[in-house]
Scaffold this motif. Sequence first.
Motif, PDB file in Angstrom:
ATOM      1  N   SER A   9       2.144  17.001 -15.337  1.00 45.97           N
ATOM      2  CA  SER A   9       3.233  17.684 -16.191  1.00 45.97           C
ATOM      3  C   SER A   9       2.992  17.677 -17.842  1.00 45.97           C
ATOM      4  CB  SER A   9       4.559  17.164 -15.864  1.00 45.97           C
ATOM      5  OG  SER A   9       4.770  17.727 -14.579  1.00 45.97           O
ATOM      6  N   LEU A  10       2.405  16.332 -18.113  1.00 43.23           N
ATOM      7  CA  LEU A  10       2.320  16.091 -19.429  1.00 43.23           C
ATOM      8  C   LEU A  10       1.106  16.842 -20.012  1.00 43.23           C
ATOM      9  CD1 LEU A  10       2.836  12.029 -19.756  1.00 43.23           C
ATOM     10  CD2 LEU A  10       4.083  13.925 -20.595  1.00 43.23           C
ATOM     11  N   SER A  11       0.012  17.085 -19.198  1.00 41.25           N
ATOM     12  CA  SER A  11      -1.081  17.938 -19.639  1.00 41.25           C
ATOM     13  C   SER A  11      -0.699  19.416 -19.665  1.00 41.25           C
ATOM     14  CB  SER A  11      -2.290  17.641 -18.657  1.00 41.25           C
ATOM     15  OG  SER A  11      -2.397  16.453 -18.665  1.00 41.25           O
ATOM     16  N   ALA A  12       0.196  19.817 -19.068  1.00 38.80           N
ATOM     17  CA  ALA A  12       0.635  21.196 -18.964  1.00 38.80           C
ATOM     18  C   ALA A  12       1.629  21.627 -20.043  1.00 38.80           C
ATOM     19  CB  ALA A  12       1.000  21.675 -17.555  1.00 38.80           C
ATOM     20  N   LEU A  13       2.496  20.814 -20.409  1.00 38.06           N
ATOM     21  CA  LEU A  13       3.568  21.122 -21.091  1.00 38.06           C
ATOM     22  C   LEU A  13       3.659  20.571 -22.573  1.00 38.06           C
ATOM     23  CD1 LEU A  13       6.308  20.690 -17.982  1.00 38.06           C
ATOM     24  CD2 LEU A  13       5.367  22.730 -19.211  1.00 38.06           C
TER      25      LEU A  13
ATOM     26  N   PRO B 205      11.902   8.260 -10.259  1.00 38.63           N
ATOM     27  CA  PRO B 205      12.359   9.545  -9.960  1.00 38.63           C
ATOM     28  C   PRO B 205      11.490  10.302  -8.714  1.00 38.63           C
ATOM     29  CG  PRO B 205      12.426   9.451 -12.406  1.00 38.63           C
ATOM     30  CD  PRO B 205      11.732   8.113 -11.752  1.00 38.63           C
ATOM     31  N   GLU B 206      11.863  11.264  -8.029  1.00 28.41           N
ATOM     32  CA  GLU B 206      10.939  12.216  -7.235  1.00 28.41           C
ATOM     33  C   GLU B 206       9.917  12.934  -8.125  1.00 28.41           C
ATOM     34  OE1 GLU B 206      10.585  11.756  -3.883  1.00 28.41           O
ATOM     35  OE2 GLU B 206      12.552  10.740  -3.520  1.00 28.41           O
ATOM     36  N   PRO B 207       8.761  13.266  -7.425  1.00 28.55           N
ATOM     37  CA  PRO B 207       7.973  14.239  -8.151  1.00 28.55           C
ATOM     38  C   PRO B 207       8.470  15.369  -8.941  1.00 28.55           C
ATOM     39  CG  PRO B 207       6.861  13.406  -6.292  1.00 28.55           C
ATOM     40  CD  PRO B 207       8.455  13.085  -6.291  1.00 28.55           C
ATOM     41  N   ASP B 208       9.437  16.079  -8.182  1.00 29.13           N
ATOM     42  CA  ASP B 208       9.804  17.226  -8.749  1.00 29.13           C
ATOM     43  C   ASP B 208      10.971  16.840  -9.937  1.00 29.13           C
ATOM     44  OD1 ASP B 208       8.514  18.840  -7.052  1.00 29.13           O
ATOM     45  OD2 ASP B 208      10.408  19.235  -5.652  1.00 29.13           O
ATOM     46  N   GLN B 209      11.578  15.771  -9.537  1.00 33.81           N
ATOM     47  CA  GLN B 209      12.403  15.550 -11.132  1.00 33.81           C
ATOM     48  C   GLN B 209      11.657  15.108 -12.127  1.00 33.81           C
ATOM     49  OE1 GLN B 209      14.468  12.499  -8.414  1.00 33.81           O
ATOM     50  NE2 GLN B 209      16.466  13.310  -9.409  1.00 33.81           N
ATOM     51  N   ILE B 210      10.590  14.271 -11.982  1.00 30.13           N
ATOM     52  CA  ILE B 210       9.508  14.041 -13.238  1.00 30.13           C
ATOM     53  C   ILE B 210       8.915  15.119 -13.585  1.00 30.13           C
ATOM     54  CG2 ILE B 210       7.267  13.060 -13.523  1.00 30.13           C
ATOM     55  CD1 ILE B 210       7.798  10.839 -11.277  1.00 30.13           C
ATOM     56  N   ARG B 211       8.739  16.168 -13.132  1.00 28.33           N
ATOM     57  CA  ARG B 211       8.008  17.530 -13.565  1.00 28.33           C
ATOM     58  C   ARG B 211       9.283  18.108 -14.387  1.00 28.33           C
ATOM     59  NH1 ARG B 211       6.136  17.759  -8.088  1.00 28.33           N
ATOM     60  NH2 ARG B 211       3.976  17.383  -8.040  1.00 28.33           N
ATOM     61  N   GLU B 212      10.522  17.935 -13.969  1.00 29.18           N
ATOM     62  CA  GLU B 212      11.764  18.694 -14.497  1.00 29.18           C
ATOM     63  C   GLU B 212      11.909  17.966 -15.895  1.00 29.18           C
ATOM     64  OE1 GLU B 212      14.957  21.028 -15.861  1.00 29.18           O
ATOM     65  OE2 GLU B 212      13.071  21.516 -14.653  1.00 29.18           O
ATOM     66  N   GLY B 213      11.817  16.644 -15.716  1.00 31.99           N
ATOM     67  CA  GLY B 213      12.200  15.509 -16.908  1.00 31.99           C
ATOM     68  C   GLY B 213      11.102  15.946 -18.004  1.00 31.99           C
TER      69      GLY B 213
ATOM     70  N   LYS C 263       1.041  -1.296   0.198  1.00 32.05           N
ATOM     71  CA  LYS C 263      -0.090   0.037  -0.104  1.00 32.05           C
ATOM     72  C   LYS C 263       0.975   1.234   0.014  1.00 32.05           C
ATOM     73  CE  LYS C 263      -3.801  -2.000   2.268  1.00 32.05           C
ATOM     74  NZ  LYS C 263      -4.897  -2.143   3.536  1.00 32.05           N
ATOM     75  N   LEU C 264       2.041   1.183   0.670  1.00 35.18           N
ATOM     76  CA  LEU C 264       2.894   2.219   0.669  1.00 35.18           C
ATOM     77  C   LEU C 264       3.421   2.692  -0.828  1.00 35.18           C
ATOM     78  CD1 LEU C 264       5.380   2.947   3.533  1.00 35.18           C
ATOM     79  CD2 LEU C 264       6.133   3.152   0.991  1.00 35.18           C
ATOM     80  N   PHE C 265       4.037   1.452  -1.426  1.00 39.47           N
ATOM     81  CA  PHE C 265       4.393   1.561  -2.674  1.00 39.47           C
ATOM     82  C   PHE C 265       3.325   2.123  -3.544  1.00 39.47           C
ATOM     83  CE2 PHE C 265       7.479  -1.979  -1.992  1.00 39.47           C
ATOM     84  CZ  PHE C 265       8.770  -1.253  -2.092  1.00 39.47           C
ATOM     85  N   THR C 266       1.901   1.575  -3.551  1.00 46.27           N
ATOM     86  CA  THR C 266       0.982   2.379  -4.468  1.00 46.27           C
ATOM     87  C   THR C 266       0.780   3.672  -4.371  1.00 46.27           C
ATOM     88  OG1 THR C 266      -0.642   1.489  -3.008  1.00 46.27           O
ATOM     89  CG2 THR C 266      -0.057  -0.082  -4.634  1.00 46.27           C
ATOM     90  N   GLU C 267       0.695   4.073  -2.717  1.00 38.25           N
ATOM     91  CA  GLU C 267       0.588   5.560  -2.881  1.00 38.25           C
ATOM     92  C   GLU C 267       1.836   6.465  -3.171  1.00 38.25           C
ATOM     93  OE1 GLU C 267      -2.153   7.080  -1.398  1.00 38.25           O
ATOM     94  OE2 GLU C 267      -2.920   4.907  -1.841  1.00 38.25           O
ATOM     95  N   LEU C 268       3.054   5.913  -2.952  1.00 38.13           N
ATOM     96  CA  LEU C 268       4.123   6.535  -3.781  1.00 38.13           C
ATOM     97  C   LEU C 268       4.309   6.877  -5.051  1.00 38.13           C
ATOM     98  CD1 LEU C 268       7.782   6.007  -2.436  1.00 38.13           C
ATOM     99  CD2 LEU C 268       7.288   5.679  -4.828  1.00 38.13           C
ATOM    100  N   TYR C 269       3.695   5.578  -5.994  1.00 38.08           N
ATOM    101  CA  TYR C 269       3.750   5.702  -7.164  1.00 38.08           C
ATOM    102  C   TYR C 269       2.727   6.224  -7.763  1.00 38.08           C
ATOM    103  CZ  TYR C 269       7.228   1.942  -6.800  1.00 38.08           C
ATOM    104  OH  TYR C 269       8.437   1.051  -6.636  1.00 38.08           O
ATOM    105  N   ARG C 270       1.376   6.328  -7.059  1.00 39.04           N
ATOM    106  CA  ARG C 270       0.429   7.248  -7.356  1.00 39.04           C
ATOM    107  C   ARG C 270       0.721   8.721  -7.619  1.00 39.04           C
ATOM    108  NH1 ARG C 270      -5.274   6.710  -6.213  1.00 39.04           N
ATOM    109  NH2 ARG C 270      -4.874   5.330  -4.355  1.00 39.04           N
ATOM    110  N   GLU C 271       1.463   9.120  -6.401  1.00 37.62           N
ATOM    111  CA  GLU C 271       1.885  10.667  -6.579  1.00 37.62           C
ATOM    112  C   GLU C 271       2.816  11.056  -7.857  1.00 37.62           C
ATOM    113  OE1 GLU C 271       4.347  13.663  -3.314  1.00 37.62           O
ATOM    114  OE2 GLU C 271       4.511  11.467  -3.078  1.00 37.62           O
ATOM    115  N   ARG C 272       3.620   9.923  -8.016  1.00 42.12           N
ATOM    116  CA  ARG C 272       4.763  10.025  -9.156  1.00 42.12           C
ATOM    117  C   ARG C 272       3.923   9.990 -10.292  1.00 42.12           C
ATOM    118  NH1 ARG C 272      10.173   7.414  -6.562  1.00 42.12           N
ATOM    119  NH2 ARG C 272      10.080   8.384  -4.742  1.00 42.12           N
ATOM    120  N   ARG C 273       2.922   9.154 -10.479  1.00 43.23           N
ATOM    121  CA  ARG C 273       2.140   9.073 -11.742  1.00 43.23           C
ATOM    122  C   ARG C 273       1.422  10.252 -11.884  1.00 43.23           C
ATOM    123  NH1 ARG C 273      -3.418   7.053 -12.257  1.00 43.23           N
ATOM    124  NH2 ARG C 273      -3.702   8.140 -10.310  1.00 43.23           N
ATOM    125  N   ASP C 274       0.846  10.781 -10.808  1.00 47.08           N
ATOM    126  CA  ASP C 274       0.059  12.018 -10.923  1.00 47.08           C
ATOM    127  C   ASP C 274       1.040  13.251 -11.415  1.00 47.08           C
ATOM    128  OD1 ASP C 274      -2.325  10.891 -10.184  1.00 47.08           O
ATOM    129  OD2 ASP C 274      -2.006  11.623  -8.337  1.00 47.08           O
TER     130      ASP C 274
END
Length: 472
Positions: free
Chosen positions: A343-347, A410-418, A327-338
């Motif tokens: 970021s894809l929608s915005a950029l 990657p962390e969420p901020d890294q994902i956004r930058e990527g 469950k902890l993994f899924t919450e972590l991956y959900r945050e990164r998915r979001d």
Amino acid sequence: MATPPPGSSAGSGQQGAHRGAPHPSPRHPRLDPLADRYAARTHGMKSSEIRALFSVVSRPEVVSLAGGMPAVTALPLDAVGSMIGDLVSGMGAQTLQYGSGQGDPRLRERICDVMALEGITDASPSEVVVTVGSQQALDLVTRVFVDPGDVILAEAPSYVGALGVFQSAQARVRHVAMDDDGLIPEALEEALIECRANGDRVKFLYTVPNFHNPAGVTLTEPRRQAIVALAEKYDLLVIEDNPYGLLGFEHEPMRALRARNSERVIYLGSFSKTFSPGLRVGWVLAPLAVREKLVLATEAQVLCPPSLTQYAVARYLDTQPWREQIKLFTELYRERRDACLESLSALMPAGTTWTRPDGGFYVWLKLPHGLDAKLMQPRAVNALVAYVPGIGFYADGSGQEYMRLSYCYPEPDQIREGVRRLARVIEAELDLHSTFDAVDTGSFRAVRPGPETTGSGTIVGPANSNAYEGGR
């Protein structure tokens, strides 16, 4: 000795593959003096699109949206370290010794508990074979069932590691279309009818039904029922590869295909995504007759799976709150998915589309018309962002307009930058194409070589040439 199968890499000119025929001189003897001795199955072997990126993604300045590496730092590493240390100090005589070719009995019992979460409640530990990750499980199943020239049905796109196994077995892959709801049953039936009409031997359907790698989509409930019905109708064996099934963000785990039919479906599982990929522990659930052949194949290949890692996984399942950890993994991956989807929608520029996974690790992105993910890759790396080009996920080398993005590591901020860096690369490619499309080049234009041309790289051809379109 039989001649090479149609579609295999061992075609004409490979006399060295036939008993009694003279070996041709090596083409590059100074580079590889054994070039004329390799087995026919090695011809055409190549590194995967993912492995080719390893040296790039290890650079700290590069944001990697490429490899599907689980976030193992989210594990209770101190507790796991102590657990493994206790295993060696207290049970070293067992954990450091040879084991059974089928795998540790206690671990096989716990694997049945894990599969019960996806509706597989009739599994017996005697039907489970422990493997070195589910990659070895797939290799064993292919070794047991596939002869050179046989046809394997697989989704388009398909997991790159599976395509490598099938190529090594000299099988012919026939892709079956999928969409946002997963594998299309009508396309599967069409492929089965076509193969039967051609006299092809279809050995099995290979499918990743949950949070597909690379497409990120999940097979819907009605389609699961339809595919199992088609397996019955056409006497089809199904290989269900399910490393991500417990990592759903929106709902409880879906009922496995294997839970619907125990004779037509062979199930592959792994602890790489829910515990640790470094321990390399997976499994096959198969009918007893198949299990026996898988054990013999394992013993011929590796003697037995490593004892220490098996005991470690079994002890983890016995002593640690592994359901809560998932469950902890899924919450972590959900945050990164979001973070990735937002970021894809915005950029992303107009004309770019992508899947919206509700679990797992991956987004499958389609570039605007005319762009090629493989050709664009060096410029992306130069912009310090990495992805996997889509061509690695098709047996025929198609999929140039696609790429796989992985958000698990990657962390969420890294994902956004990527994603920001990637969007700028795509925009630059679009500008480049727009500039050249607007230039009047008279009666000539740059085209990519097609079937009627030879050589490689960009060539100059008539303005009305269809070489570019035909080469796609």
